[in-house]
Design a protein around this motif. Structure first.
Motif, PDB file in Angstrom:
ATOM      1  N   SER A  61       0.849  -1.404  -0.111  1.00 40.06           N
ATOM      2  CA  SER A  61      -0.094  -0.135   0.090  1.00 40.06           C
ATOM      3  C   SER A  61       0.915   1.306   0.034  1.00 40.06           C
ATOM      4  O   SER A  61       2.220   1.108  -0.325  1.00 40.06           O
ATOM      5  N   THR A  62       0.176   2.629   0.197  1.00 38.99           N
ATOM      6  CA  THR A  62       0.903   3.711  -0.094  1.00 38.99           C
ATOM      7  C   THR A  62       2.059   3.866   1.015  1.00 38.99           C
ATOM      8  O   THR A  62       3.276   4.189   0.568  1.00 38.99           O
ATOM      9  N   GLN A  63       1.853   3.539   2.360  1.00 39.01           N
ATOM     10  CA  GLN A  63       3.054   3.841   3.217  1.00 39.01           C
ATOM     11  C   GLN A  63       3.647   2.661   3.723  1.00 39.01           C
ATOM     12  O   GLN A  63       4.873   2.963   4.178  1.00 39.01           O
ATOM     13  N   SER A  64       3.351   1.480   3.415  1.00 42.46           N
ATOM     14  CA  SER A  64       3.960   0.426   3.832  1.00 42.46           C
ATOM     15  C   SER A  64       3.608  -0.885   3.040  1.00 42.46           C
ATOM     16  O   SER A  64       2.516  -0.981   2.401  1.00 42.46           O
ATOM     17  N   LYS A  67       2.942  -4.771   3.873  1.00 43.51           N
ATOM     18  CA  LYS A  67       2.543  -5.865   4.796  1.00 43.51           C
ATOM     19  C   LYS A  67       2.232  -7.238   4.284  1.00 43.51           C
ATOM     20  O   LYS A  67       1.677  -7.520   3.315  1.00 43.51           O
ATOM     21  N   GLY A 119      -6.926   4.466   5.127  1.00 41.26           N
ATOM     22  CA  GLY A 119      -5.449   4.346   5.257  1.00 41.26           C
ATOM     23  C   GLY A 119      -5.076   5.810   4.878  1.00 41.26           C
ATOM     24  O   GLY A 119      -5.549   6.778   5.270  1.00 41.26           O
ATOM     25  N   THR A 120      -4.283   5.736   3.852  1.00 44.54           N
ATOM     26  CA  THR A 120      -3.667   6.986   3.307  1.00 44.54           C
ATOM     27  C   THR A 120      -4.908   7.623   2.698  1.00 44.54           C
ATOM     28  O   THR A 120      -5.060   8.969   2.800  1.00 44.54           O
ATOM     29  N   ALA A 157      -6.355   8.612   6.905  1.00 42.18           N
ATOM     30  CA  ALA A 157      -5.618   8.606   8.491  1.00 42.18           C
ATOM     31  C   ALA A 157      -4.466   9.532   8.591  1.00 42.18           C
ATOM     32  O   ALA A 157      -4.552  10.309   9.763  1.00 42.18           O
ATOM     33  N   LEU A 172      -5.297  12.476  10.648  1.00 42.99           N
ATOM     34  CA  LEU A 172      -5.008  12.438  12.251  1.00 42.99           C
ATOM     35  C   LEU A 172      -3.840  12.741  12.777  1.00 42.99           C
ATOM     36  O   LEU A 172      -3.327  13.320  13.698  1.00 42.99           O
ATOM     37  N   ASP A 173      -2.867  12.100  11.565  1.00 40.08           N
ATOM     38  CA  ASP A 173      -1.088  12.360  11.922  1.00 40.08           C
ATOM     39  C   ASP A 173      -0.956  13.855  11.858  1.00 40.08           C
ATOM     40  O   ASP A 173      -0.185  14.498  12.860  1.00 40.08           O
ATOM     41  N   GLN A 212      -0.377   9.606  19.193  1.00 44.35           N
ATOM     42  CA  GLN A 212      -1.920   9.342  18.364  1.00 44.35           C
ATOM     43  C   GLN A 212      -2.705   9.136  19.499  1.00 44.35           C
ATOM     44  O   GLN A 212      -3.817   9.371  19.680  1.00 44.35           O
ATOM     45  N   GLY A 252      -8.386  -0.224   8.167  1.00 44.28           N
ATOM     46  CA  GLY A 252      -7.276   0.783   7.487  1.00 44.28           C
ATOM     47  C   GLY A 252      -6.544   1.476   8.956  1.00 44.28           C
ATOM     48  O   GLY A 252      -7.080   1.198  10.141  1.00 44.28           O
ATOM     49  N   GLY A 253      -5.376   2.139   8.687  1.00 44.65           N
ATOM     50  CA  GLY A 253      -4.725   2.488  10.000  1.00 44.65           C
ATOM     51  C   GLY A 253      -5.368   3.453  11.088  1.00 44.65           C
ATOM     52  O   GLY A 253      -5.475   3.230  12.403  1.00 44.65           O
ATOM     53  N   GLY A 254      -6.248   4.295  10.337  1.00 44.32           N
ATOM     54  CA  GLY A 254      -7.117   5.078  11.200  1.00 44.32           C
ATOM     55  C   GLY A 254      -8.059   4.459  11.956  1.00 44.32           C
ATOM     56  O   GLY A 254      -8.406   5.196  13.028  1.00 44.32           O
ATOM     57  N   GLN A 258      -7.682   2.220  14.205  1.00 43.03           N
ATOM     58  CA  GLN A 258      -6.738   1.894  15.149  1.00 43.03           C
ATOM     59  C   GLN A 258      -7.042   3.028  16.347  1.00 43.03           C
ATOM     60  O   GLN A 258      -6.858   2.601  17.647  1.00 43.03           O
ATOM     61  N   SER A 259      -7.626   4.147  15.929  1.00 40.63           N
ATOM     62  CA  SER A 259      -7.969   5.175  16.782  1.00 40.63           C
ATOM     63  C   SER A 259      -9.078   4.904  17.574  1.00 40.63           C
ATOM     64  O   SER A 259     -10.172   4.912  17.035  1.00 40.63           O
TER      65      SER A 259
HETATM   66  N1  LIG Z   1      -3.650   4.363  16.498  1.00 37.73           N
HETATM   67  C1  LIG Z   1      -3.637   5.149  15.401  1.00 37.73           C
HETATM   68  N2  LIG Z   1      -4.481   6.424  15.337  1.00 37.73           N
HETATM   69  C2  LIG Z   1      -4.530   7.214  14.474  1.00 37.73           C
HETATM   70  N3  LIG Z   1      -3.770   6.929  13.248  1.00 37.73           N
HETATM   71  C3  LIG Z   1      -3.237   5.786  13.103  1.00 37.73           C
HETATM   72  C4  LIG Z   1      -2.992   4.835  14.291  1.00 37.73           C
HETATM   73  N4  LIG Z   1      -2.245   3.822  13.831  1.00 37.73           N
HETATM   74  C5  LIG Z   1      -2.136   3.836  12.428  1.00 37.73           C
HETATM   75  N5  LIG Z   1      -2.480   5.208  12.080  1.00 37.73           N
HETATM   76  C6  LIG Z   1      -2.339   5.843  10.776  1.00 37.73           C
HETATM   77  O1  LIG Z   1      -2.757   4.987   9.547  1.00 37.73           O
HETATM   78  C7  LIG Z   1      -2.004   5.084   8.467  1.00 37.73           C
HETATM   79  C8  LIG Z   1      -1.439   3.942   7.932  1.00 37.73           C
HETATM   80  O2  LIG Z   1      -2.649   3.049   7.553  1.00 37.73           O
HETATM   81  P1  LIG Z   1      -2.666   2.021   6.492  1.00 37.73           P
HETATM   82  O3  LIG Z   1      -4.035   1.431   6.454  1.00 37.73           O
HETATM   83  O4  LIG Z   1      -1.400   1.130   6.787  1.00 37.73           O
HETATM   84  O5  LIG Z   1      -2.130   3.003   5.179  1.00 37.73           O
HETATM   85  P2  LIG Z   1      -1.925   2.507   3.748  1.00 37.73           P
HETATM   86  O6  LIG Z   1      -2.791   1.283   3.419  1.00 37.73           O
HETATM   87  O7  LIG Z   1      -2.456   3.751   2.834  1.00 37.73           O
HETATM   88  O8  LIG Z   1      -0.273   2.266   3.495  1.00 37.73           O
HETATM   89  C9  LIG Z   1      -0.912   6.113   9.121  1.00 37.73           C
HETATM   90  O9  LIG Z   1      -1.051   7.332   8.503  1.00 37.73           O
HETATM   91  C10 LIG Z   1      -1.006   6.034  10.359  1.00 37.73           C
HETATM   92  O10 LIG Z   1      -0.232   7.072  11.074  1.00 37.73           O
END
Ligand SMILES: Nc1ncnc2c1ncn2[C@@H]1O[C@H](COP(=O)(O)OP(=O)(O)O)[C@@H](O)[C@H]1O
Ligand SMILES: O=C(CO)[C@@H](O)[C@H](O)COP(=O)(O)O
Length: 462
Positions: free
Chosen positions: A12-15, A17, A243-244, A283, A286-287, A297, A381-383, A385-386
């Motif tokens: 994906s955009t940031q990493s 997995k 995600g991003t 997400a 939020l960063d 976070q 997605g990462g967001g 997780q908040s």
């Molecule tokens: N606990 C959290 N709270 C808020 N944002 C989070 C948290 N954990 C991860 N993120 C954010 O989620 C994003 C990554 O999400 P991800 O779904 O892996 O992205 P992508 O698939 O685009 O690479 C990052 O911007 C990261 O800072």
């Protein structure tokens, strides 16, 4: 008998997995991860490096592997298969003008959506091909083939033999007919100004090659298609991914052609369709908010939850990187409704509410274009997780929100595709991976109404 494992990869955009999964049950047994560089243009070599790091020690344990990737990125290759330049990613909006040109050449927004399933936007690969032609004619001239990120990595894993893709990811290129389920090479040629080789369209459950050590390689797909496969989305389910990008998507039985351009009518990773509305600002909103307040976070989430719903009137339009839903490529972020009494807690909450309201815009667009009625939202997605996002989401969406337990649904979906191809069956395997935590709360429609008012009042501003 020892279990059979499959490996699902999410580039994906940031990493990148990777999940090693039991092919029979869908249970995750091991995982790997490596970061990608930032920016909207990336040397594809760096995706390969991250992929190698994330699959180390896992690939050899798998009988089959599948790569899901961020959609739309343009990997332009010369006649030797070497990238002519860095890949331009889905969130590179320098091709906004070229998208407008292509819409006009395809007969306007309505006709464009009829032909390719979507109204062209800067994100789609075709717009980037046109950008290349206009801005780097020598690179356009050297371009012999164009791949998507997942195609490029699948091709790499298979020893750079046949170039393949799948219907799901291909449907996001802008030179694919979602109604006819075939490439439109003449549209790719129109965009680039010359004929260009496109990968072969593989079937969803096809094996397209083998790795250097004999692992079977499935066709792979786009990240949003893989998420739908990993979640096993059912009618009435809307997946909201932060995600991003921010994405609202649903699986439906017929191709969708939304002339308003808010919904892209993609194809899924089976024989169905995956209409989706995508924002450029997920997400990372939020960063950015946490960085502005100088907190982690976790602290940001705690601050947001300490403020009352509505954030004391503060409204965030989170269009920091320009926006696609609504289509405002030149927009910037904006905070409205500040007073000298506004607190840090309210600012933090306004970020979370603004992000969720922009996702509600995406869900509303999806409902309008498809007639889908949202019965529940699956938040990934990462967001997701908040804790603040999870708890405030039901107030903004007005329905229950489920957060699935396995966090990496794109990689899981890729693994399910690999298991499907390995089984030779006509349907993907049934995996019981649906455990999730439900979040409920009183709907607060006034928050979204204030957002809509601010959004509409500022239309046309940059
Ligand atoms: N606990 C959290 N709270 C808020 N944002 C989070 C948290 N954990 C991860 N993120 C954010 O989620 C994003 C990554 O999400 P991800 O779904 O892996 O992205 P992508 O698939 O685009 O690479 C990052 O911007 C990261 O800072
Ligand atoms: O452009 C789209 C969908 O149309 C994006 O959803 C990309 O597919 C990138 O996804 P993430 O890396 O943000 O998950």
């Amino acid at each position: 008998m020892s279990p059979t494992y499959v490996l699902g990869i999410d580039s994906s955009t940031q990493s990148c997995k990777a999940l090693l999964v039991d092919a029979e049950t869908g249970q995750v047994v091991a995982s790997g991860r490596a970061g990608h560089p930032g920016g909207t243009q990336v040397d594809p070599k760096q995706w390969i490096e991250a992929l190698e790091l994330s699959v180390a020690g896992l690939l050899e344990r798998a009988s089959a592997v599948s790569v899901a990737g961020q959609q739309h990125g343009m990997v332009a290759l010369d006649a030797q298969g070497i990238p002519v330049r860095d890949a331009m990613l889905w969130n590179d909006i320098s091709s906004a003008k070229q998208a407008e040109e292509l819409i006009a050449e395809l007969g306007g927004a309505h006709d464009c959506a009829q032909q390719i399933g979507s109204v062209m936007v800067a994100s789609l690969t075709a717009s980037k091909l046109r950008w290349l032609r206009e801005n780097e004619p020598e690179n356009a001239e050297r371009t012999a083939a164009v791949l998507l990120p997942h195609d490029y990595l699948t091709w790499y894993l298979g020893g750079r033999k046949e170039m393949t893709t799948d219907h799901g990811d291909a449907s996001g290129t802008g030179y694919y007919s979602t109604a006819q389920r075939r490439f439109l090479p003449e549209v790719a040629a129109k965009a680039l100004g010359k004929q260009v080789a496109l990968p072969r369209l593989a079937e969803a459950n096809e094996m397209v090659g083998r790795s250097s050590t004999g692992r079977k390689i499935a066709a792979g797909t786009g990240d949003n298609m893989a998420a739908a496969l990993g979640l096993d989305l059912q009618p009435g389910d809307v997946c909201v991914s932060m995600g991003t990008s921010g994405v609202a998507s649903a699986v439906v039985d017929r191709s969708v052609h939304d002339g308003s351009g808010l919904v892209s009518g993609f194809v899924d990773a089976t024989d169905r369709y995956l209409p989706l509305a995508c924002t450029l600002n997920g997400a990372p909103v939020l960063d950015f908010g946490a960085r502005m307040l100088g907190v982690s976070q976790k602290e940001f989430s705690d601050l947001a939850l300490a403020a009352e719903p509505g954030s004391g009137g503060a409204v965030l339009l989170p269009y920091f990187g320009g926006e696609r839903t609504p289509n405002r490529p030149d927009a910037t972020g904006m905070m409205h409704g500040l007073r000298t009494s506004t607190t840090r807690e309210q600012i933090a909450r306004a970020y979370v509410e603004g992000l969720l309201c922009s996702m509600r815009d995406a869900v509303a667009a999806l409902e309008d274009a498809t007639g889908v009625e949202t019965r529940r939202i699956l938040l990934i997605g990462g967001g997701a997780q908040s804790e603040a996002v999870r708890r405030i989401a039901p107030q903004i969406f007005g329905v229950a929100v489920d957060v699935p337990q396995t966090a990496e649904y794109v990689a899981l979906g890729a693994a399910r595709q690999a298991a499907w191809a390995l089984s030779g069956a006509s349907e993907p395997p049934t995996w019981n991976v649906a455990d999730s935590t439900r979040y409920e709360g009183e709907a607060r429609p006034e928050i979204y109404e204030r957002y809509v008012h601010t959004r509409d009042a500022t239309a046309g501003w940059n």
